[in-house]
Write a protein that holds these residues in place. Structure first.
Motif, PDB file in Angstrom:
ATOM      1  N   UNK A   1     -10.646  -6.701  -4.055  1.00  0.00           N
ATOM      2  CA  UNK A   1     -10.724  -7.499  -2.828  1.00  0.00           C
ATOM      3  C   UNK A   1      -9.411  -8.237  -2.607  1.00  0.00           C
ATOM      4  N   UNK A   2      -8.830  -8.081  -1.431  1.00  0.00           N
ATOM      5  CA  UNK A   2      -7.563  -8.730  -1.110  1.00  0.00           C
ATOM      6  C   UNK A   2      -7.665  -9.411   0.260  1.00  0.00           C
ATOM      7  N   UNK A   3      -6.731 -10.300   0.531  1.00  0.00           N
ATOM      8  CA  UNK A   3      -6.598 -10.915   1.849  1.00  0.00           C
ATOM      9  C   UNK A   3      -5.200 -10.609   2.359  1.00  0.00           C
ATOM     10  N   UNK A   4      -5.127  -9.850   3.433  1.00  0.00           N
ATOM     11  CA  UNK A   4      -3.826  -9.477   3.971  1.00  0.00           C
ATOM     12  C   UNK A   4      -3.239 -10.622   4.797  1.00  0.00           C
TER      13      UNK A   4
ATOM     14  N   UNK B   1      -4.843   0.872  -5.310  1.00  0.00           N
ATOM     15  CA  UNK B   1      -5.387   0.021  -6.366  1.00  0.00           C
ATOM     16  C   UNK B   1      -4.820   0.308  -7.761  1.00  0.00           C
ATOM     17  N   UNK B   2      -4.644   1.575  -8.183  1.00  0.00           N
ATOM     18  CA  UNK B   2      -4.114   1.822  -9.540  1.00  0.00           C
ATOM     19  C   UNK B   2      -2.762   1.144  -9.787  1.00  0.00           C
ATOM     20  N   UNK B   3      -1.939   1.020  -8.746  1.00  0.00           N
ATOM     21  CA  UNK B   3      -0.646   0.338  -8.904  1.00  0.00           C
ATOM     22  C   UNK B   3      -0.843  -1.143  -9.233  1.00  0.00           C
ATOM     23  N   UNK B   4      -1.820  -1.762  -8.587  1.00  0.00           N
ATOM     24  CA  UNK B   4      -2.106  -3.175  -8.841  1.00  0.00           C
ATOM     25  C   UNK B   4      -2.625  -3.375 -10.264  1.00  0.00           C
TER      26      UNK B   4
ATOM     27  N   UNK C   1      -8.931  -3.211  -1.052  1.00  0.00           N
ATOM     28  CA  UNK C   1      -7.723  -2.425  -1.300  1.00  0.00           C
ATOM     29  C   UNK C   1      -8.096  -0.960  -1.461  1.00  0.00           C
ATOM     30  N   UNK C   2      -7.286  -0.073  -0.894  1.00  0.00           N
ATOM     31  CA  UNK C   2      -7.611   1.348  -0.947  1.00  0.00           C
ATOM     32  C   UNK C   2      -7.560   1.864  -2.388  1.00  0.00           C
ATOM     33  N   UNK C   3      -8.344   2.909  -2.659  1.00  0.00           N
ATOM     34  CA  UNK C   3      -8.349   3.501  -3.998  1.00  0.00           C
ATOM     35  C   UNK C   3      -7.019   4.174  -4.334  1.00  0.00           C
ATOM     36  N   UNK C   4      -6.203   4.436  -3.308  1.00  0.00           N
ATOM     37  CA  UNK C   4      -4.886   5.037  -3.558  1.00  0.00           C
ATOM     38  C   UNK C   4      -3.910   3.980  -4.058  1.00  0.00           C
TER      39      UNK C   4
END
Length: 518
Positions: A375-378, A343-346, A338-341
């Motif tokens: 780490x995510x799975x789209x 990720x904070x929302x998650x 997941x992008x660092x942009x």
């Protein structure tokens, strides 16, 4: 059947006779060899429905013609013309109810019938000028539809007819559009079926007042019987024959189909066969078989609980609640970071829904074992009760525009927001154990989310009564609301961009369909 002209009823019977002969034989069963039973097994077949346009339905089922005095085969409504009828060979099928089993085809009844008739009427009466048609076409070209929807070449609806039709005709037409909006949904509640019926009844009654006598055709009268067909054969989405048979062959519903539909005494000989057919079926999916794709839910899926989530009637949704059996198997892409942009929302989302501000970032994984991984799975897409939702990562590069409900600060007021799915993803997370949680409770670590960018809201509520919301054509800053459990997706919407009088662009959204009701 050979052309060039369409056959008469007695000519259709010549083709139906051998078919009915075979159906009668198959009803009691024939002994045939199969792959699993080389020595042979008994196969039984029964006719479930007749699906065709109105003229063909009249001839196939032996009803009076659509321009006769008794044109409606569902009731005793009288019409000002007369033609005869002849018996259909299908009457020989003693178990089959021709009146109930001959469905009202929604494509011809609603869209190729009434919609086409109304537009032709408006053009003939000069309610729609060539200049107005050009303006409407320009507006339609700005519409954004999701990848799983066919691009419309001509779009006639409430958003386009505003300020073009006389007000009383527009109001009448809105009743029809509102009914269609409800009826074409992949799944629909009983209350919505009744509401759509009320809209169609109001539409037909006002047509009698607004237009000249004789304008209301038998096809338009059949709108008032659509709710009966939906109750028998499920929603009109993709056509009754498609949705009905999809449901029939879906293991998750086989048992329910047998108990609910095949209750006629004449079908008793089929019960042992159908019980064998449904013996391995359950009303919920086996989540264990999708261990790498979905929550390992030990709870049975409950439709009402699922509906309560998107209606904001359930407690805070975490994203690991059970999904409908029809959502599986999920089509996943490769694992990614997941992008660092985003990720904070998650991280913020997990801290809120698990009521634990001490949940830490993966950057501080050494400080606490309960950290949020990046780490995510789209997912390519997800099916929620028949409606397919996609992210911008899927083919077409146009993520679904969706609507979701949010509770206000008083936990009473509800606000609907519209946004675009950027991507769908699975994320695994196990929170710290809660002191009040039972030791035996198993936590479902897999969560399924949609990352959504929400359109900027405005104070413009002038189109609210038309079920049209107005937004600015830009997105609000991302926050934890961008992490939306897929369970909370209310419906998919279509959007169009228009310029206000002050030359400021605005985006309007119209509801397209709700996949969460039944």
């Amino acid at each position: 059947m050979p052309g060039p002209k369409e056959p008469k009823t007695d000519e259709i019977n010549n083709y139906l006779r051998p078919l009915v002969d075979e159906l009668l034989q198959l009803y009691f069963g024939i002994h045939v060899p199969t792959y699993k039973h080389p020595a042979g097994t008994w196969i039984c077949t029964a006719l479930l429905m007749i699906a065709c346009d109105i003229p063909a339905a009249r001839k196939t089922s032996g009803f009076t013609a659509h321009n006769s005095t008794h044109a409606c085969y569902k009731c005793n409504k009288q019409f000002p013309c007369l033609k005869g009828s002849s018996a259909s060979q299908l009457y020989r099928l003693g178990y089959f109810n021709l009146v109930r089993g001959t469905i009202i085809d929604p494509m011809h009844n609603l869209f190729l019938g009434t919609a086409k008739r109304m537009v032709e009427k408006w053009i003939k009466e000069n309610n729609i000028s060539p200049a107005a048609l050009a303006t409407m076409q320009k507006t339609s070209e700005s519409m954004v539809l999701s990848a799983n929807y066919t691009i419309l070449r001509s779009k006639i609806g409430k958003a386009l007819l505003k300020n073009i039709l006389p007000q009383h005709k527009l109001k009448n037409w809105i009743d029809f559009v509102n009914a269609c909006h409800l009826l074409v949904k992949p799944s629909i509640t009983m209350s919505e079926i009744n509401k759509a019926h009320d809209y169609l009844q109001s539409f037909c009654q006002q047509c009698l007042v607004i237009y000249k006598p004789g304008f209301l055709t038998c096809n338009m009268h059949l709108h008032l019987h659509l709710h009966e067909t939906i109750n028998d054969f499920r929603p009109v989405y993709d056509g009754f024959e498609a949705t009905y048979m999809k449901t029939f062959i879906n293991d998750a519903y086989k048992g329910g189909y047998m108990r609910k539909v095949l209750t006629c005494p004449s079908l008793v000989p089929f019960i042992p066969l159908l019980q064998k057919l449904t013996s391995s079926a359950t009303t919920t999916a086996n989540y264990d078989s999708y261990v790498s794709y979905a929550p390992l839910s030990r709870q049975n899926f409950q439709l009402q609980q699922f509906v309560n989530i998107f209606l904001c009637l359930s407690p805070l949704t975490k994203g690991n609640e059970p999904l409908p059996p029809s959502s599986f198997p999920l089509c996943s892409l490769n694992a990614s970071t997941m992008s660092d942009i985003d990720y904070p929302q998650l991280l913020h989302f997990y801290q809120l829904v698990y009521a634990n501000p001490d949940i830490v970032s993966y950057h501080n994984a050494s400080l606490c074992p309960y950290f949020v991984d990046n780490q995510i799975t789209k997912l390519k897409s997800i099916n929620l009760l028949g409606q397919i939702y996609k992210g911008k990562n899927s083919s077409g590069n146009c993520g679904s525009f969706v609507q979701a409900m949010f509770l206000g600060s008083n936990n009473i007021t509800k606000t609907a927001l519209t946004g675009q799915i950027q991507y769908l993803f699975i994320h695994s997370f196990t929170p710290p154990p809660h002191p009040n949680s039972p030791v035996s409770q198993v936590h479902q670590k897999k969560h399924i989310f949609a990352y959504i960018r929400w359109l900027s809201i405005t104070a413009d509520k002038r189109r609210k009564t038309e079920s049209i919301d107005v937004y600015l054509p830009n997105f609000m800053p991302d926050n934890y609301h961008s992490i939306l459990p897929v369970h909370r997706i209310d419906m998919e919407v279509a959007t169009a961009t228009r310029k206000a009088r002050n030359n400021i662009k605005k985006t309007t959204q119209k509801q397209k369909g709700n996949s969460k009701d039944e």
